[in-house]
Design a protein around this motif. Structure first.
Motif, mmCIF file in Angstrom:
data_model
loop_
_atom_site.group_PDB
_atom_site.id
_atom_site.type_symbol
_atom_site.label_atom_id
_atom_site.label_comp_id
_atom_site.label_asym_id
_atom_site.label_seq_id
_atom_site.Cartn_x
_atom_site.Cartn_y
_atom_site.Cartn_z
ATOM 1 N N LEU A 135 0.801 -1.220 0.000
ATOM 2 C CA LEU A 135 0.000 0.000 0.000
ATOM 3 C C LEU A 135 0.835 1.272 0.000
ATOM 4 N N ASN A 136 1.915 1.280 0.757
ATOM 5 C CA ASN A 136 2.731 2.491 0.881
ATOM 6 C C ASN A 136 3.983 2.482 0.004
ATOM 7 N N SER A 137 4.041 1.539 -0.930
ATOM 8 C CA SER A 137 5.206 1.481 -1.817
ATOM 9 C C SER A 137 5.148 2.598 -2.851
ATOM 10 N N LYS A 138 6.294 2.923 -3.410
ATOM 11 C CA LYS A 138 6.384 3.999 -4.394
ATOM 12 C C LYS A 138 5.528 3.713 -5.620
ATOM 13 N N SER A 139 5.483 2.459 -6.027
ATOM 14 C CA SER A 139 4.728 2.089 -7.221
ATOM 15 C C SER A 139 3.228 2.284 -7.046
ATOM 16 N N MET A 140 2.759 2.310 -5.786
ATOM 17 C CA MET A 140 1.325 2.409 -5.505
ATOM 18 C C MET A 140 0.850 3.833 -5.246
ATOM 19 N N GLN A 141 1.745 4.794 -5.225
ATOM 20 C CA GLN A 141 1.369 6.159 -4.855
ATOM 21 C C GLN A 141 0.253 6.732 -5.728
ATOM 22 N N PRO A 146 -5.287 9.084 -4.567
ATOM 23 C CA PRO A 146 -6.699 9.400 -4.833
ATOM 24 C C PRO A 146 -7.666 8.585 -3.987
ATOM 25 N N LEU A 147 -7.311 7.330 -3.653
ATOM 26 C CA LEU A 147 -8.183 6.529 -2.804
ATOM 27 C C LEU A 147 -8.276 7.118 -1.399
ATOM 28 N N LYS A 148 -7.167 7.637 -0.889
ATOM 29 C CA LYS A 148 -7.180 8.258 0.429
ATOM 30 C C LYS A 148 -8.029 9.527 0.441
ATOM 31 N N ARG A 149 -8.029 10.241 -0.673
ATOM 32 C CA ARG A 149 -8.871 11.440 -0.745
ATOM 33 C C ARG A 149 -10.342 11.049 -0.637
ATOM 34 N N ILE A 150 -10.706 9.961 -1.295
ATOM 35 C CA ILE A 150 -12.092 9.489 -1.201
ATOM 36 C C ILE A 150 -12.405 9.052 0.229
ATOM 37 N N ALA A 151 -11.485 8.279 0.819
ATOM 38 C CA ALA A 151 -11.703 7.733 2.158
ATOM 39 C C ALA A 151 -11.864 8.826 3.206
ATOM 40 N N ASN A 152 -11.234 9.962 2.995
ATOM 41 C CA ASN A 152 -11.271 11.053 3.975
ATOM 42 C C ASN A 152 -12.496 11.949 3.841
ATOM 43 N N LYS A 164 -15.723 10.093 -8.063
ATOM 44 C CA LYS A 164 -15.617 9.399 -9.353
ATOM 45 C C LYS A 164 -14.333 9.811 -10.067
ATOM 46 N N ARG A 165 -13.995 11.080 -9.985
ATOM 47 C CA ARG A 165 -12.766 11.577 -10.605
ATOM 48 C C ARG A 165 -11.540 10.940 -9.961
ATOM 49 N N ASP A 166 -11.529 10.873 -8.645
ATOM 50 C CA ASP A 166 -10.391 10.271 -7.952
ATOM 51 C C ASP A 166 -10.322 8.768 -8.205
ATOM 52 N N PHE A 167 -11.474 8.126 -8.279
ATOM 53 C CA PHE A 167 -11.481 6.692 -8.574
ATOM 54 C C PHE A 167 -10.884 6.435 -9.959
ATOM 55 N N ASN A 168 -11.263 7.225 -10.926
ATOM 56 C CA ASN A 168 -10.737 7.054 -12.282
ATOM 57 C C ASN A 168 -9.232 7.281 -12.321
ATOM 58 N N ALA A 169 -8.741 8.215 -11.497
ATOM 59 C CA ALA A 169 -7.300 8.463 -11.417
ATOM 60 C C ALA A 169 -6.584 7.249 -10.837
ATOM 61 N N ASN A 204 -12.909 -5.745 0.873
ATOM 62 C CA ASN A 204 -11.929 -5.370 -0.133
ATOM 63 C C ASN A 204 -10.570 -5.153 0.535
ATOM 64 N N LEU A 205 -9.660 -6.109 0.384
ATOM 65 C CA LEU A 205 -8.376 -6.058 1.084
ATOM 66 C C LEU A 205 -7.538 -4.837 0.716
ATOM 67 N N LEU A 206 -7.670 -4.337 -0.487
ATOM 68 C CA LEU A 206 -6.909 -3.154 -0.892
ATOM 69 C C LEU A 206 -7.232 -1.954 -0.004
ATOM 70 N N LEU A 207 -8.449 -1.891 0.489
ATOM 71 C CA LEU A 207 -8.884 -0.750 1.276
ATOM 72 C C LEU A 207 -8.509 -0.866 2.753
ATOM 73 N N PHE A 208 -8.028 -2.048 3.168
ATOM 74 C CA PHE A 208 -7.583 -2.198 4.552
ATOM 75 C C PHE A 208 -6.366 -1.295 4.749
ATOM 76 N N GLY A 209 -6.380 -0.513 5.794
ATOM 77 C CA GLY A 209 -5.256 0.382 6.046
ATOM 78 C C GLY A 209 -5.491 1.782 5.543
ATOM 79 N N LEU A 210 -6.543 1.978 4.745
ATOM 80 C CA LEU A 210 -6.910 3.325 4.321
ATOM 81 C C LEU A 210 -7.837 3.951 5.365
#
Length: 210
Positions: A135-141, A146-152, A164-169, A204-210
């Motif tokens: 999740l916090n790797s450089k390749s995932m930034q 954008p996912l963190k912006r949605i989560a917040n 929707k814009r952030d999801f598409n990004a 959704n495991l990807l969202l764990f930690g957000l």
């Protein structure tokens, strides 16, 4: 403490003391009946992609396949069961083995049994204690920002224009990833799109930690 929250969560999930009974013998653990456990194959099939967060209040990490086998039946083990420091497992990937969740529960949260590939390390924990390994790797930034912006945001529905814009990004960045990481992230984002919101708990495991 997170460990206390885990046990409390399990009790609340069950909704009754009879579902997670405290054993009167030396195990002194909350026994898990089959009726209270959901083996969510979709989470298990994602493979060894999770990290247990290094937190001072995290649940114990037990050592040994024998302890793993016991955790399949109990939320906690007997006092004195061998454990390991969280800092020593940060480079080890874990998989969700079981999910403790009760259909129709009115309180609490799901609990997850996670284990390393060789079953040497295992633990029952909650979503707050887990995180996608990369999740916090450089390749995932490009995906996580954008996912963190949605989560917040108060409203995480993907029907909202900014979400929707952030999801598409995030989706655009995910398509630039490679190999199994790309497959996992795209699959997770498609699941998020299907759910329509980040407020779908524990699926959704990807969202764990957000």
């Amino acid at each position: 403490m997170k460990f206390q929250k885990l046990v409390t969560s399990a009790l609340l999930v069950a909704g009754t003391a009879s579902v997670l009974a405290v054993a009167p013998v030396s195990v002194n653990a909350a026994t898990i009946p089959a009726s209270a456990v959901k083996n969510k194959a979709s989470l298990t099939k994602e493979g060894y992609v999770m990290r247990i967060l290094n937190d001072k209040d995290a649940t114990p990490i037990y050592v040994g396949k024998a302890n793993y086998n016991k955790l399949f039946k109990n939320v906690t083990l007997a006092k004195g069961a061998k454990t390991i420091s969280l800092k020593n497992v940060q480079k080890i990937k874990f998989r969700v083995e079981k999910v403790l969740d009760v259909k129709g529960r009115v309180a609490g949260a799901p609990a997850y049994l996670v284990a390393s590939k060789d079953k040497k390390y295992s633990s029952w924990t909650t979503q707050s204690g887990l995180q996608y390994y990369y999740l916090n790797s450089k390749s995932m930034q490009g995906v996580t920002k954008p996912l963190k912006r949605i989560a917040n945001r108060l409203n995480t529905s993907l029907k909202k224009a900014n979400n929707k814009r952030d999801f598409n990004a995030a989706m655009k960045a995910a398509k630039k990833l490679r190999g199994s990481q790309r497959d996992f992230v795209l699959r997770s984002l498609n699941q998020l799109k299907k759910d329509g919101s980040m407020n779908v708990e524990g699926k959704n495991l990807l969202l764990f930690g957000l």
